[in-house]
Enzyme design. Structure first.
Site, PDB file in Angstrom:
ATOM      1  CG  ASN A  50     -29.308  18.165  18.852  1.00 31.59           C
ATOM      2  OD1 ASN A  50     -30.302  17.947  19.528  1.00 31.59           O
ATOM      3  ND2 ASN A  50     -29.251  17.926  17.556  1.00 31.59           N
ATOM      4  CB  CYS A  59     -34.527  16.389  17.153  1.00 34.79           C
ATOM      5  SG  CYS A  59     -32.878  15.659  17.164  1.00 34.79           S
ATOM      6  CG  HIS A  71     -34.002  20.718  17.481  1.00 32.16           C
ATOM      7  ND1 HIS A  71     -33.764  20.199  18.734  1.00 32.16           N
ATOM      8  CD2 HIS A  71     -33.262  19.986  16.618  1.00 32.16           C
ATOM      9  CE1 HIS A  71     -32.914  19.195  18.618  1.00 32.16           C
ATOM     10  NE2 HIS A  71     -32.590  19.042  17.348  1.00 32.16           N
TER      11      HIS A  71
HETATM   12  N1  COA Z   1     -13.901  19.284  14.258  1.00 41.89           N
HETATM   13  C1  COA Z   1     -13.080  19.716  13.285  1.00 41.89           C
HETATM   14  N2  COA Z   1     -13.338  19.554  11.984  1.00 41.89           N
HETATM   15  C2  COA Z   1     -14.519  18.933  11.668  1.00 41.89           C
HETATM   16  C3  COA Z   1     -15.404  18.451  12.636  1.00 41.89           C
HETATM   17  C4  COA Z   1     -15.040  18.648  13.989  1.00 41.89           C
HETATM   18  N3  COA Z   1     -15.827  18.240  14.998  1.00 41.89           N
HETATM   19  N4  COA Z   1     -16.457  17.896  12.012  1.00 41.89           N
HETATM   20  C5  COA Z   1     -16.242  18.017  10.703  1.00 41.89           C
HETATM   21  N5  COA Z   1     -15.053  18.637  10.486  1.00 41.89           N
HETATM   22  C6  COA Z   1     -14.429  18.974   9.218  1.00 41.89           C
HETATM   23  C7  COA Z   1     -14.933  18.120   8.085  1.00 41.89           C
HETATM   24  O1  COA Z   1     -14.245  16.892   8.046  1.00 41.89           O
HETATM   25  C8  COA Z   1     -14.640  18.993   6.898  1.00 41.89           C
HETATM   26  O2  COA Z   1     -13.269  18.868   6.577  1.00 41.89           O
HETATM   27  P1  COA Z   1     -12.814  18.770   5.037  1.00 41.89           P
HETATM   28  O3  COA Z   1     -13.257  20.071   4.426  1.00 41.89           O
HETATM   29  O4  COA Z   1     -11.344  18.602   5.161  1.00 41.89           O
HETATM   30  O5  COA Z   1     -13.544  17.573   4.502  1.00 41.89           O
HETATM   31  C9  COA Z   1     -14.843  20.411   7.434  1.00 41.89           C
HETATM   32  O6  COA Z   1     -14.778  20.303   8.856  1.00 41.89           O
HETATM   33  C10 COA Z   1     -16.180  21.008   7.052  1.00 41.89           C
HETATM   34  O7  COA Z   1     -17.187  20.034   7.286  1.00 41.89           O
HETATM   35  P2  COA Z   1     -18.683  20.314   7.033  1.00 41.89           P
HETATM   36  O8  COA Z   1     -19.454  19.066   7.338  1.00 41.89           O
HETATM   37  O9  COA Z   1     -18.875  20.930   5.689  1.00 41.89           O
HETATM   38  O10 COA Z   1     -18.952  21.434   8.150  1.00 41.89           O
HETATM   39  P3  COA Z   1     -20.276  22.228   8.432  1.00 41.89           P
HETATM   40  O11 COA Z   1     -19.939  23.655   8.573  1.00 41.89           O
HETATM   41  O12 COA Z   1     -21.415  21.843   7.523  1.00 41.89           O
HETATM   42  O13 COA Z   1     -20.663  21.715   9.887  1.00 41.89           O
HETATM   43  C11 COA Z   1     -22.174  20.252  11.018  1.00 41.89           C
HETATM   44  C12 COA Z   1     -20.979  20.353  10.112  1.00 41.89           C
HETATM   45  C13 COA Z   1     -22.458  18.779  11.319  1.00 41.89           C
HETATM   46  C14 COA Z   1     -21.872  20.986  12.316  1.00 41.89           C
HETATM   47  C15 COA Z   1     -23.383  20.915  10.317  1.00 41.89           C
HETATM   48  O14 COA Z   1     -23.515  20.403   9.026  1.00 41.89           O
HETATM   49  C16 COA Z   1     -24.648  20.706  11.054  1.00 41.89           C
HETATM   50  O15 COA Z   1     -24.846  21.235  12.148  1.00 41.89           O
HETATM   51  N6  COA Z   1     -25.598  19.982  10.463  1.00 41.89           N
HETATM   52  C17 COA Z   1     -26.877  19.725  11.076  1.00 41.89           C
HETATM   53  C18 COA Z   1     -26.724  18.640  12.074  1.00 41.89           C
HETATM   54  C19 COA Z   1     -27.894  18.553  12.972  1.00 41.89           C
HETATM   55  O16 COA Z   1     -28.477  19.547  13.338  1.00 41.89           O
HETATM   56  N7  COA Z   1     -28.250  17.334  13.330  1.00 41.89           N
HETATM   57  C20 COA Z   1     -29.279  17.064  14.245  1.00 41.89           C
HETATM   58  C21 COA Z   1     -30.572  17.242  13.615  1.00 41.89           C
HETATM   59  S1  COA Z   1     -31.802  16.863  14.713  1.00 41.89           S
END
Ligand code: COA
Length: 332
Positions: free
Chosen positions: A289, A118, A259
């Site tokens: 994104n 990105c 971003h």
């Molecule tokens: N819908 C519902 N539940 C979801 C889900 C979705 N789309 N995606 C994940 N979950 C669940 C997980 O399975 C987890 O369940 P569990 O506790 O039973 O295992 C729970 O939600 C929490 O997951 P977690 O990964 O800890 O959530 P989070 O608050 O960290 O959010 C992201 C996940 C991916 C949104 C976050 O980590 C993020 O934005 N990361 C950066 C990603 C990014 O910017 N990438 C591009 C970079 S260029």
């Protein structure tokens, strides 16, 4: 890295293009174990755009470039260089940029793609700036264009809900006294974290095979929590020292264009810099994104609706696969 010396480089025009098809969180929740509430609370995203089957990344890139050139009043035949930041090119080679060069009829222009996750947005912009600043090029079109929807696994709720398709472009050129100018650039990389965001198969490390397709290894794999922590930990200190090199601090910045990955990341970075979230340019609720296109789309959309005041300082900053990150300072 630091100050841009040489010619004054200004933004001469901007444009963006997003596919017509809107996919809402509610629509995703019909086929995926997710909810609108979860996606909005954890990311700030409400909907994203998805390209039509007959649209390619080069089509999106062309539309944004065309709009930016019109906005700038620059004819395609006066373009010296076209740089496309993308992680989802039509084909690995040839790149998207030569296609766009042909579609625009930019007969004098060189053309190449930049791939840096990105952060490709900021890397491509830095290269365009360097070319104009050094006198090598007079008019450069820098584009971010993505159809990430074709390289995500739509059954993986941890990645598919995050991304969207679209493109944005800027025309850079030499500016006169009193016009906006790019002030400084810093580009970084921490390759020890190369496994945080990966598209594993289809190239030399893991050529495509029946097995890789079966396992979905031609799609984006992401350690979402690690990326989240990385951005929150590394970006605030990096941005503070980036500004310090220009002898200013976060309070001297009128607009932050970070971003568009996740609203919580944007808010957390700004909060660590003691900056009000009102100063952020944000459109991720509508587009998700869009990877290397995100900063270009957000900037072009902002400039379509309003303008910066003379002297406003704007920080453009991104992070992404690599892990790479970077920032650019613009003074309007
Ligand atoms: N819908 C519902 N539940 C979801 C889900 C979705 N789309 N995606 C994940 N979950 C669940 C997980 O399975 C987890 O369940 P569990 O506790 O039973 O295992 C729970 O939600 C929490 O997951 P977690 O990964 O800890 O959530 P989070 O608050 O960290 O959010 C992201 C996940 C991916 C949104 C976050 O980590 C993020 O934005 N990361 C950066 C990603 C990014 O910017 N990438 C591009 C970079 S260029």
């Amino acid at each position: 890295m630091g100050k841009i010396l040489g010619n004054r480089v200004t933004i001469r025009g901007s444009g963006f293009f997003v596919p017509a098809r809107v996919v809402t969180n509610e629509e995703l929740s019909r086929t995926l174990d997710t909810t609108d509430t979860w996606i909005q609370e954890r990311t700030g995203i409400r909907e994203r755009r998805v390209a039509a089957e007959d649209e390619n990344t080069s089509d999106l890139a062309f539309r944004a470039a065309q709009a930016a050139l019109e906005n700038a009043g620059v004819a395609p035949c006066d373009v010296d260089m076209i740089i496309v930041a993308t992680n989802s090119p039509d084909t690995l080679f040839p790149g998207v940029a030569p296609r766009v060069q042909d579609m625009l009829g930019a007969t004098r222009a060189g053309a190449c793609d930049v791939q840096s996750g990105c952060t490709g947005s900021v890397y491509a912009l830095a290269m365009g700036i360097a070319g104009v600043s050094s006198g090598l090029w007079k008019n450069v079109v820098v584009i971010g264009a993505e159809i990430i929807s074709r390289i995500v696994d739509w059954s993986d709720r941890k990645t598919s809900v995050l991304f969207g398709d679209g493109s944005g472009a800027l025309v850079l050129g030499e500016g006169d006294e009193g016009q906006g100018r790019f002030v400084s650039v810093d580009l970084k990389s921490d390759g020890s974290k190369h496994d945080f965001i990966v598209l594993p198969a289809g190239m030399t490390a893991m050529p495509a095979s029946e097995e890789t397709v079966k396992k979905g290894l031609h799609c984006v794999f992401m350690k979402g929590n690690d990326v989240f922590r990385f951005a929150n930990k590394v970006l605030p200190d990096f941005l503070r020292s980036f500004l310090a090199e220009a002898d200013i601090g976060p309070k001297d910045i009128q607009w932050w264009l970070l971003h568009q990955a996740n609203m919580r990341i944007i808010e957390s970075i700004l909060s660590k810099l003691d900056v009000s979230p009102d100063k952020a340019i944000v459109n991720l609720s509508r587009y998700g994104n869009t990877s290397a296109a995100s900063i270009f789309i957000a900037l072009a959309e902002f400039l379509r609706n309003q303008s910066f005041a003379q002297g406003d300082r704007i920080v453009l900053s991104a992070f992404g696969a690599g892990m790479t990150y970077g920032a650019i300072l613009y003074e309007a």
